[in-house]
Structures are given as C-alpha cells and as structure tokens.
Design a protein around this motif. Sequence first.
Motif, PDB file in Angstrom:
ATOM      1  N   LEU A 183       0.681  -0.852  -0.072  1.00  0.00           N
ATOM      2  CA  LEU A 183      -0.079  -0.360  -0.779  1.00  0.00           C
ATOM      3  C   LEU A 183       0.898   1.263  -0.426  1.00  0.00           C
ATOM      4  O   LEU A 183       1.120   1.931   0.121  1.00  0.00           O
ATOM      5  CB  LEU A 183      -0.708   0.078   0.617  1.00  0.00           C
ATOM      6  N   THR A 191      -4.348  -1.324  -6.920  1.00  0.00           N
ATOM      7  CA  THR A 191      -5.284  -1.229  -6.368  1.00  0.00           C
ATOM      8  C   THR A 191      -6.950  -0.091  -6.735  1.00  0.00           C
ATOM      9  O   THR A 191      -7.661  -0.805  -6.279  1.00  0.00           O
ATOM     10  CB  THR A 191      -5.383  -0.960  -4.411  1.00  0.00           C
ATOM     11  N   LYS A 198      -9.787  -6.966  -5.831  1.00  0.00           N
ATOM     12  CA  LYS A 198     -10.558  -8.276  -5.617  1.00  0.00           C
ATOM     13  C   LYS A 198     -10.208  -9.433  -5.744  1.00  0.00           C
ATOM     14  O   LYS A 198     -10.066  -9.824  -5.069  1.00  0.00           O
ATOM     15  CB  LYS A 198     -12.101  -7.484  -6.155  1.00  0.00           C
ATOM     16  N   LYS A 201      -6.446 -10.151  -3.322  1.00  0.00           N
ATOM     17  CA  LYS A 201      -6.944  -9.959  -2.073  1.00  0.00           C
ATOM     18  C   LYS A 201      -7.951 -11.404  -1.874  1.00  0.00           C
ATOM     19  O   LYS A 201      -7.622 -11.924  -0.953  1.00  0.00           O
ATOM     20  CB  LYS A 201      -7.739  -8.930  -1.669  1.00  0.00           C
ATOM     21  N   GLU A 202      -8.990 -11.890  -2.360  1.00  0.00           N
ATOM     22  CA  GLU A 202      -9.755 -13.475  -2.614  1.00  0.00           C
ATOM     23  C   GLU A 202      -8.717 -14.638  -3.384  1.00  0.00           C
ATOM     24  O   GLU A 202      -8.998 -14.967  -1.964  1.00  0.00           O
ATOM     25  CB  GLU A 202     -11.047 -13.149  -3.265  1.00  0.00           C
ATOM     26  N   THR A 204      -5.465 -14.128  -1.479  1.00  0.00           N
ATOM     27  CA  THR A 204      -4.630 -14.370  -0.492  1.00  0.00           C
ATOM     28  C   THR A 204      -4.606 -14.705   0.532  1.00  0.00           C
ATOM     29  O   THR A 204      -6.089 -14.799   0.986  1.00  0.00           O
ATOM     30  CB  THR A 204      -4.049 -12.803  -0.139  1.00  0.00           C
ATOM     31  N   ASN A 207      -5.656 -12.821   3.344  1.00  0.00           N
ATOM     32  CA  ASN A 207      -7.272 -11.092   2.820  1.00  0.00           C
ATOM     33  C   ASN A 207      -6.726 -10.207   2.799  1.00  0.00           C
ATOM     34  O   ASN A 207      -7.612  -9.393   3.394  1.00  0.00           O
ATOM     35  CB  ASN A 207      -8.429 -11.752   2.905  1.00  0.00           C
ATOM     36  N   LYS A 208      -5.404  -9.993   2.148  1.00  0.00           N
ATOM     37  CA  LYS A 208      -5.067  -7.958   2.583  1.00  0.00           C
ATOM     38  C   LYS A 208      -3.614  -8.150   2.046  1.00  0.00           C
ATOM     39  O   LYS A 208      -3.184  -8.730   1.666  1.00  0.00           O
ATOM     40  CB  LYS A 208      -4.827  -7.661   4.290  1.00  0.00           C
ATOM     41  N   PHE A 209      -3.481  -6.428   1.947  1.00  0.00           N
ATOM     42  CA  PHE A 209      -2.462  -6.151   1.239  1.00  0.00           C
ATOM     43  C   PHE A 209      -1.067  -6.333   1.647  1.00  0.00           C
ATOM     44  O   PHE A 209      -1.492  -6.278   2.967  1.00  0.00           O
ATOM     45  CB  PHE A 209      -2.414  -5.449   0.583  1.00  0.00           C
ATOM     46  N   GLU A 211       1.034  -3.669   4.119  1.00  0.00           N
ATOM     47  CA  GLU A 211       1.966  -2.692   4.715  1.00  0.00           C
ATOM     48  C   GLU A 211       3.303  -2.471   4.475  1.00  0.00           C
ATOM     49  O   GLU A 211       3.779  -3.769   3.913  1.00  0.00           O
ATOM     50  CB  GLU A 211       1.145  -2.844   6.103  1.00  0.00           C
ATOM     51  N   GLY A 239       1.301 -13.248   2.157  1.00  0.00           N
ATOM     52  CA  GLY A 239       0.449 -13.314   2.711  1.00  0.00           C
ATOM     53  C   GLY A 239      -0.121 -14.735   2.434  1.00  0.00           C
ATOM     54  O   GLY A 239      -1.468 -14.742   2.657  1.00  0.00           O
ATOM     55  N   TYR A 241      -0.008 -15.537  -0.784  1.00  0.00           N
ATOM     56  CA  TYR A 241      -0.550 -15.932  -2.020  1.00  0.00           C
ATOM     57  C   TYR A 241      -0.336 -16.537  -3.647  1.00  0.00           C
ATOM     58  O   TYR A 241      -1.081 -17.355  -4.250  1.00  0.00           O
ATOM     59  CB  TYR A 241      -0.304 -13.973  -2.757  1.00  0.00           C
TER      60      TYR A 241
END
Length: 244
Positions: A183, A191, A198, A201-202, A204, A207-209, A211, A239, A241
């Motif tokens: 991010l 993003t 979407k 993220k789904e 992963t 379920n997040k990107f 930091e 995460g 992926y």
Amino acid sequence: MQISFSGLRALVTGAGKGIGRDTVKALRDSGAQVVAVSRTKEDLVSLSKERPGIEPVCVDLGDWEATERALGNIGPIDLLVNNAAVLLEQPFLEVSKEAFDRTINVNLRSVIQVSQMVAKGMIARGVPGSIVNVSSIVSRAAIFCLTSYSSTKGAMDMLTKIMALELGPHKIRVNTVNPTVVLTHMGRRVTNHTELAKYLKERTPLNKFAEVEDVVNSILFLLSDKSAMTNGSGILVDGGYLAC
C-alpha cells in the motif's frame, strides 16, 4: 528481535517514496549511516528533514553515465538495498520500446551497475556485506498489463542467484524480498483497478495486501547478521498468495 546497524553505512535506491523511504528511516533509526538515492529532489529534502544526517544523492538511475558520476566515488558501503523501480502498465500487444527500455534500465540494469560499485568496494576492503534486491510476486505469477515490470522482476530473481553465487566467496550475501501489492503510491495504482484488486485479495489466504512495514522488516532481517546463512534466497511477503 532487536537489530543494530551501528557503525555500518548503507545505500538505498528509490529512497524518496514508499518502501525505500521507510527503509532509510528504519536503517537510520537502527544506527546506520545512510546514503539515500532518489531522482526526486523534493523527496530527498523532506526525507533529510525527517531523518537528519542522511546523505542524499539525486540521480536518475536509468541514466548509466549520470549514475556513474553520482555514485562512482560514494565511498565504503556495507549494506545495499536495490529498491528503485518504475511500473508502466501496458497490455502485451501494446508494449512500446520506450516503456520497455525505461523499465529495464531502472529496474534491472541499475541493480547491476550499483551492485558492481558496492561489491567491488566491499571486496577491495576485505569486508563482508549484504545486498537486498526488492523484487515482487509478479516475478513468479503473471498479472495482466505488467509485461515490462514482471519481466524485470523475474530477471532480478535470477540475477540475485548469480550474484549470490559469485559474491558469496567474498562473504557478500545477496537476497530478495518478493512482496505482493504494497500500500504505497505505486501499489495503489493496482488497487485502483477494482476487479483486479478484488481478485488478488480474495486469492490471498490472509485476505489483505502488505503494509510498507511488512516489507521493511524483511529487508532489515536480510541485511542483518540474523540471516547470516541466507544467500541467493527470497522472502515472500505475500500473505500466502503463491501458496495457492
């Protein structure tokens, strides 16, 4: 885990924004002297105010001759983070020579040039060192419209292994971090593509990107003696992926 870089001198490219900027701050806070390289003077000015004592160098790493002039006599470096990159989105059938050349020059060629300068200095001084190349999960997973960027990151992963092989006997370790979408200003361009974001993220598991701090912590680990036997490898900051 406390990590100290007191008495060491680090060089970070792409230091003006995002991962590079926060890496400079973290290294400075951990006791290192830091050379911060960016092509944007305003970013270096503001960074110098946030972390007094850094050594700012303003240069476009896509320009070989300018980089040689700016960094050819930079002095002893113990730690190097090759983070500078450009991301130019184009579908494969529309990739232009200009965009591809620019991406190769900044994302890959500059890694070779700057790393040669630093590694030669380490070898001449007879000291160990650590180099971290900031790669990406797109070196291993295809994503639409990132032909040039993904190609440079795939090449960077192999370049890292070759560097590790040839520099290892000199006690110089070389590794990568391979983050998912982070991010940052660059990451938010991904993003902004709602459907793509979407999907990513789904897929992963967490379920997040990522930091910026997630990536910086991995960089610091690889730079430090805490990873003394890690060489020619990479830390996935994704995460999960690529586990899918």
